[in-house]
Scaffold this motif. Structure first.
Motif, PDB file in Angstrom:
ATOM      1  N   UNK A   1      51.324  -9.835 -40.945  1.00 27.40           N
ATOM      2  CA  UNK A   1      51.502  -9.561 -42.367  1.00 27.40           C
ATOM      3  C   UNK A   1      51.102 -10.808 -43.141  1.00 27.40           C
ATOM      4  N   UNK A   2      50.105 -10.661 -44.026  1.00 26.41           N
ATOM      5  CA  UNK A   2      49.623 -11.819 -44.795  1.00 26.41           C
ATOM      6  C   UNK A   2      50.397 -11.869 -46.109  1.00 26.41           C
ATOM      7  N   UNK A   3      51.003 -13.035 -46.401  1.00 31.73           N
ATOM      8  CA  UNK A   3      51.698 -13.179 -47.689  1.00 31.73           C
ATOM      9  C   UNK A   3      51.516 -14.597 -48.204  1.00 31.73           C
ATOM     10  N   UNK A   4      52.020 -14.817 -49.427  1.00 31.89           N
ATOM     11  CA  UNK A   4      51.956 -16.169 -49.993  1.00 31.89           C
ATOM     12  C   UNK A   4      53.354 -16.760 -49.920  1.00 31.89           C
ATOM     13  N   UNK A   5      53.451 -17.969 -49.378  1.00 27.73           N
ATOM     14  CA  UNK A   5      54.766 -18.557 -49.131  1.00 27.73           C
ATOM     15  C   UNK A   5      55.449 -18.960 -50.429  1.00 27.73           C
ATOM     16  N   UNK A   6      56.740 -18.598 -50.542  1.00 27.88           N
ATOM     17  CA  UNK A   6      57.548 -19.033 -51.689  1.00 27.88           C
ATOM     18  C   UNK A   6      57.927 -20.489 -51.448  1.00 27.88           C
ATOM     19  N   UNK A   7      58.171 -21.229 -52.561  1.00 26.30           N
ATOM     20  CA  UNK A   7      58.457 -22.669 -52.423  1.00 26.30           C
ATOM     21  C   UNK A   7      59.672 -22.960 -51.545  1.00 26.30           C
ATOM     22  N   UNK A   8      60.781 -22.219 -51.812  1.00 27.17           N
ATOM     23  CA  UNK A   8      62.023 -22.553 -51.116  1.00 27.17           C
ATOM     24  C   UNK A   8      62.320 -21.568 -49.985  1.00 27.17           C
ATOM     25  N   UNK A   9      61.288 -21.174 -49.284  1.00 26.72           N
ATOM     26  CA  UNK A   9      61.462 -20.196 -48.210  1.00 26.72           C
ATOM     27  C   UNK A   9      62.234 -20.824 -47.033  1.00 26.72           C
ATOM     28  N   UNK A  10      63.339 -20.177 -46.633  1.00 25.24           N
ATOM     29  CA  UNK A  10      64.144 -20.698 -45.525  1.00 25.24           C
ATOM     30  C   UNK A  10      63.828 -19.903 -44.255  1.00 25.24           C
ATOM     31  N   UNK A  11      64.289 -20.419 -43.129  1.00 25.63           N
ATOM     32  CA  UNK A  11      64.169 -19.725 -41.838  1.00 25.63           C
ATOM     33  C   UNK A  11      62.784 -19.129 -41.565  1.00 25.63           C
ATOM     34  N   UNK A  12      61.792 -19.965 -41.351  1.00 26.96           N
ATOM     35  CA  UNK A  12      60.475 -19.413 -41.024  1.00 26.96           C
ATOM     36  C   UNK A  12      60.536 -18.623 -39.709  1.00 26.96           C
ATOM     37  N   UNK A  13      59.769 -17.553 -39.647  1.00 22.40           N
ATOM     38  CA  UNK A  13      59.775 -16.720 -38.439  1.00 22.40           C
ATOM     39  C   UNK A  13      59.134 -17.493 -37.272  1.00 22.40           C
ATOM     40  N   UNK A  14      59.451 -17.062 -36.055  1.00 19.44           N
ATOM     41  CA  UNK A  14      58.881 -17.717 -34.868  1.00 19.44           C
ATOM     42  C   UNK A  14      57.423 -17.309 -34.661  1.00 19.44           C
TER      43      UNK A  14
END
Ligand SMILES: C[S@@+](CC[C@H](N)C(=O)[O-])C[C@H]1O[C@@H](n2cnc3c(N)ncnc32)[C@H](O)[C@@H]1O
Length: 325
Positions: A165-178
């Motif tokens: 899934x292609x998305x644009x990262x939010x600034x304060x994104x927590x817990x990145x997926x593995x």
């Protein structure tokens, strides 16, 4: 006859050209995700395109004409070729200095249907919607599943695309997926993510190594223009060493991956940058690694016809692959 326990005959359930067996000799765990041979796009990507481009995806290609004398399409003056950081020769499958390519700074522009050559030049590095010919999944007690190649691969060979899934990262994104690939494009102005946690292809199972045998290449299917947002990046996984059948495929997740997820690396390579506590006991020695590299090269020279098969799959794929941006 092998005693391996096969949990699934084909992970892709017929979506790839060739079945991908799932072997697990430790437990009956089967990964839950949707096998997808394309990318999905999140609302954040669609919004960005709508905002800056009136809903249209910007595509710009080269203006190369067919050269009757050499019977070829794109030469060194091709605009796609000259804006690319690396050179890829579809016949000889050479990526110059694969180890010096910087995934976070550089990119490769493929020719496609929007170019004058209409992609007939075969300057393609993304292996179409299908993965490499012979692969299987195998479960390792310490790292979970990994991908094993069942035929020889030579340096510069594109293996598969990292799909998700292609998305644009939010600034304060927590817990990145593995299963997250991070791509900082357009002078780091836009931070794209390709997340294969929910859906993806076989590449989501490729583990990390600090001495990896694949590199990631950021691929654009259009020439970036200054005024508009950059083309949506895609990721090709390309061999940076000669690889023998039976070898686990690996790529370098980048130095932040293990830190962000509070994990230790279990590659046990001499050059490991985030070693586990038992690294000193298990690490591979230098001579072993050098001998392995030499013997892989010799093996592949002897089996050159088999390595060529993989390129045939790529060419066959590119005939019907027009998800072109
Ligand atoms: C993209 S997934 C790779 C596939 C995964 N092994 C699976 O079974 O789904 C990444 C995860 O695999 C494991 N992994 C991959 N390479 C590793 C390494 N070198 N050391 C330790 N864990 C690793 C970690 O749990 C990591 O978060």
């Amino acid at each position: 006859m092998s005693n391996d326990r096969i949990l699934m005959k084909d992970l892709s359930e017929g979506k790839e050209l060739f079945p991908i067996r799932v072997i697990n000799n430790y437990n009956k765990y089967l990964p839950g995700f949707a096998y997808n041979i394309g990318n999905d796009f999140s609302e954040s990507v669609n919004d960005e395109i709508r905002k800056e481009n009136g809903g249209k995806i910007p595509v710009k290609g080269c203006h190369c004409e067919f050269d009757e004398k050499t019977q070829t399409w794109c030469g060194p003056d091709c605009e796609c070729e000259s804006r690319s950081a690396i050179s890829f020769d579809p016949k000889n499958r050479i990526v110059e200095n694969p180890l010096s390519y910087d995934f976070y700074e550089e990119f490769y522009i493929e020719c496609g249907l929007h170019c004058y050559c209409r992609g007939k030049c075969n300057r393609r590095i993304l292996p179409g919607p299908h993965a490499l010919k012979k692969l299987h999944l195998e479960y390792f007690r310490d790292k979970g599943y990994g991908v094993i190649v069942d035929q020889p691969v030579s340096t510069g060979m594109p293996i598969c695309e990292y799909r998700g899934l292609v998305s644009i990262r939010e600034k304060d994104m927590l817990n990145p997926s593995h299963y997250q690939e991070d791509l900082l494009v357009d002078n780091k102005r836009i931070h794209f993510i390709i997340d294969a946690a929910e859906s993806g292809n076989v590449s989501r199972f490729i583990n990390h190594s600090c001495a990896a045998n694949l590199i990631q290449i950021c691929v654009y299917s259009s020439i970036p223009s200054l005024r508009k947002i950059p083309p949506i990046p895609r990721v090709a996984l390309v061999a940076c060493r000669d690889i023998r059948p039976g070898t686990e495929l690996t790529f370098d997740y980048g130095s932040e991956y293990f830190k962000d997820r509070n994990l230790r690396c279990l590659c046990y390579e001499l050059c490991c940058f985030n070693p586990a506590d038992d690294w000193a006991l298990k690490t591979k020695n230098l001579r072993e690694t050098q001998n392995q590299t030499r013997s892989n090269k010799k093996f592949n020279e002897r089996h050159f016809d088999e390595t060529k098969d993989i390129q045939n799959v790529i060419e066959l794929d590119s005939d019907d692959d027009d998800d072109d941006f």
